[in-house]
Design an enzyme around this catalytic site. Structure first.
Site, PDB file in Angstrom:
ATOM      1  N   LYS A  98      41.707 -18.280 -16.579  1.00  0.00           N
ATOM      2  CA  LYS A  98      40.704 -18.207 -15.531  1.00  0.00           C
ATOM      3  C   LYS A  98      41.247 -18.860 -14.259  1.00  0.00           C
ATOM      4  CE  LYS A  98      36.319 -19.065 -16.190  1.00  0.00           C
ATOM      5  NZ  LYS A  98      35.983 -17.909 -15.332  1.00  0.00           N
ATOM      6  N   GLY A  99      40.564 -18.595 -13.168  1.00  0.00           N
ATOM      7  CA  GLY A  99      40.933 -19.263 -11.923  1.00  0.00           C
ATOM      8  C   GLY A  99      41.480 -18.338 -10.861  1.00  0.00           C
ATOM      9  N   GLY A 101      39.866 -16.664  -8.929  1.00  0.00           N
ATOM     10  CA  GLY A 101      39.059 -16.878  -7.719  1.00  0.00           C
ATOM     11  C   GLY A 101      39.139 -18.310  -7.212  1.00  0.00           C
ATOM     12  N   GLU A 107      34.524 -24.406 -13.142  1.00  0.00           N
ATOM     13  CA  GLU A 107      34.251 -23.534 -14.293  1.00  0.00           C
ATOM     14  C   GLU A 107      34.562 -24.251 -15.606  1.00  0.00           C
ATOM     15  OE1 GLU A 107      35.036 -19.124 -12.342  1.00  0.00           O
ATOM     16  OE2 GLU A 107      36.718 -20.187 -13.218  1.00  0.00           O
ATOM     17  N   LYS A 125      40.655  -6.662 -19.121  1.00  0.00           N
ATOM     18  CA  LYS A 125      40.971  -8.095 -19.243  1.00  0.00           C
ATOM     19  C   LYS A 125      41.491  -8.477 -20.634  1.00  0.00           C
ATOM     20  CE  LYS A 125      39.375  -8.962 -15.065  1.00  0.00           C
ATOM     21  NZ  LYS A 125      38.184  -9.689 -14.759  1.00  0.00           N
TER      22      LYS A 125
HETATM   23  C1  A5P Z   1      37.187 -17.594 -10.766  1.00  0.00           C
HETATM   24  O1  A5P Z   1      37.919 -18.698 -10.438  1.00  0.00           O
HETATM   25  C2  A5P Z   1      37.721 -16.964 -11.995  1.00  0.00           C
HETATM   26  O2  A5P Z   1      37.922 -17.784 -13.078  1.00  0.00           O
HETATM   27  C3  A5P Z   1      36.951 -15.738 -12.383  1.00  0.00           C
HETATM   28  O3  A5P Z   1      36.054 -15.967 -13.419  1.00  0.00           O
HETATM   29  C4  A5P Z   1      37.928 -14.742 -12.814  1.00  0.00           C
HETATM   30  O4  A5P Z   1      38.905 -14.699 -11.787  1.00  0.00           O
HETATM   31  C5  A5P Z   1      37.342 -13.373 -13.048  1.00  0.00           C
HETATM   32  O5  A5P Z   1      37.026 -12.774 -11.828  1.00  0.00           O
HETATM   33  P1  A5P Z   1      36.599 -11.265 -11.752  1.00  0.00           P
HETATM   34  O6  A5P Z   1      35.366 -11.125 -12.560  1.00  0.00           O
HETATM   35  O7  A5P Z   1      36.387 -11.022 -10.283  1.00  0.00           O
HETATM   36  O8  A5P Z   1      37.744 -10.473 -12.298  1.00  0.00           O
END
Ligand code: A5P
Length: 226
Positions: A98-99, A101, A107, A125
């Site tokens: 994760k991460g 974003g 999180e 994913k």
């Molecule tokens: C945010 O930091 C992330 O952990 C998101 O949960 C992860 O990037 C999934 O993002 P999307 O749903 O936009 O693919």
């Protein structure tokens, strides 16, 4: 792979919000998939569902407020009943990266406080081994060069994340190093090694934090559990 991942994200989000019970404290994830859950929760709240929510990023908090979802200060609660969040990659043994974003630290804190951590994802994913997606590391700016050296010792190739030609800054004022470790055959051991690097505040490997993954596919949702 489905040509329209949004449909898969929406179906996973709709399944996940069915797990929310009245009066629960609900963790709100960050990212495009979690946003679909947020929209669904907004509709439930509008229709009378009473919950209190803990957002995992400033952006999610702004969206939640716009949807009139009540927010509670994480420092006033002992635990979170259920969190719905997304992932950049997952394996069916419930390990995640994760991460993407940049919200990994909040999180991971929210996941750690959650009695149920529910991950929603489209089918792109799901992987056999983590590592196609680079592992994000949140580092305090003072430690960036040091952490980079330690990562090289672990045979990772890191790059400081940038946005609009400037270093990306997290909600906590930190930077992100995205690291290519190649295919990660032993995420547990790698996570332990990363846990011990000083200045590295949080890494994007989520190990033993997830209870359920709901994955949308072209025509149904699949559930992976412990
Ligand atoms: C945010 O930091 C992330 O952990 C998101 O949960 C992860 O990037 C999934 O993002 P999307 O749903 O936009 O693919």
């Amino acid at each position: 792979m489905n040509k329209n991942p949004d449909e898969e994200k929406i179906s996973a989000a709709r399944e996940a919000v069915k797990l929310i019970l009245p009066n629960q404290v609900v963790g709100l994830g960050t990212g495009s998939t979690a946003n679909f859950a947020l929209q669904e929760i907004g509709i439930l709240v509008k229709n009378g569902l009473s919950i209190k929510a803990v957002p995992t990023s400033v952006k999610t908090e702004q969206m939640a407020r716009a949807l009139n979802i009540p927010i509670i200060d994480i420092n006033t609660i002992q635990s979170i009943d259920l969190t719905i969040d997304g992932a950049d990659e997952f394996t069916t043994d419930l390990f995640l990266i994760k991460g993407g974003g940049g919200a990994l630290l909040r999180e991971k804190i929210v996941a750690s406080m959650s009695k149920q951590e529910i991950i929603i994802a489209d089918s792109s994913k799901k992987v056999d081994l983590l590592g196609n997606f680079k592992v994000p590391l949140e580092v305090i700016p003072f430690a960036t060069a040091y952490v980079m050296q330690q990562i090289e010792k672990l045979e990772g190739r890191g790059q400081v994340r940038s946005k609009d030609e400037k270093k990306f800054v997290t909600d906590q004022g930190n930077h992100i190093i995205d690291v290519n470790f190649g295919k990660i055959s032993d995420p547990v051991t790698l996570a332990e090694k990363l846990d011990h690097i000083v200045g590295l505040v949080c890494h994007g490997l989520f190990i033993n934090l997830v209870d359920k993954i709901i994955m949308g596919t072209k025509d149904k949702t699949l559930v992976f559990t412990k």
